[in-house]
Design an enzyme around this catalytic site. Sequence first.
Site, mmCIF file in Angstrom:
data_model
loop_
_atom_site.group_PDB
_atom_site.id
_atom_site.type_symbol
_atom_site.label_atom_id
_atom_site.label_comp_id
_atom_site.label_asym_id
_atom_site.label_seq_id
_atom_site.Cartn_x
_atom_site.Cartn_y
_atom_site.Cartn_z
ATOM 1 N N SER A 187 0.840 -1.200 0.000
ATOM 2 C CA SER A 187 0.000 0.000 0.000
ATOM 3 C C SER A 187 0.881 1.258 0.000
ATOM 4 O O SER A 187 1.687 1.451 -0.903
ATOM 5 C CB SER A 187 -0.936 -0.054 1.213
ATOM 6 O OG SER A 187 -1.895 0.965 1.178
ATOM 7 N N HIS A 195 -2.438 -1.349 -4.237
ATOM 8 C CA HIS A 195 -3.897 -1.377 -4.358
ATOM 9 C C HIS A 195 -4.413 0.050 -4.306
ATOM 10 O O HIS A 195 -3.647 0.998 -4.154
ATOM 11 C CB HIS A 195 -4.542 -2.261 -3.272
ATOM 12 C CG HIS A 195 -4.362 -1.761 -1.865
ATOM 13 N ND1 HIS A 195 -4.849 -2.417 -0.764
ATOM 14 C CD2 HIS A 195 -3.747 -0.654 -1.367
ATOM 15 C CE1 HIS A 195 -4.554 -1.757 0.338
ATOM 16 N NE2 HIS A 195 -3.884 -0.689 -0.002
#
Length: 203
Positions: free
Chosen positions: A107, A132
Amino acid sequence: MHKAPESVLNALVPMVVEQTAKGERSYDIYSRLLKERVIFLVGQVEEHMANLIVAQLLFLESESPDKDIYLYINSPGGSVTAGMAIYDTMQFIKPNVSTVCIGQAASMGAFLLAGGAEGKRHCLPNSRVMIHQPLGGFQGQASDIAIHAQEILGIKNKLNTMLAEHTGQPLEVIERDTDRDNFMSATEAAEYGLVDSVIAKRS
């Protein structure tokens, strides 16, 4: 799960003793490594941690503006705003910031890994990288929820654009690949452009 108190964790940080002309001097291991221009970004990316990382980056710039800084990352991600404070400082200061993934960079951790100086972004062989889209949750009136949804979409578009610049991937590829959790090995991260190389030993 039982969490050890901070005082116990602090007691487990190794100390390094150095001999100087004035006698002995002891450092915790992280302070000693900071003298070598090494910074550790470990754990959840949040505001307090971001402030510490930013302060260390600014300090090392003031010490030697022309020497590289080495940022070792082992993080599951976290706050976008905290991460962007670190990212913007990395781009703002004069020294190149070399990033190294140890363990995982997921992330916002992956975003910071990719944001290192071009040609100086690395993964260790068994590290994992995950990209993501940003996550968000909000409760309240319908109009406020709509405002927050727009904000998250704006952040998503901005992060995707920046990730496309750092990786060299087309924006539409980034948008597709960040739609869901996308895990990569160190080699796959290098092929994707998130890092420049996989390093097993110091050269």
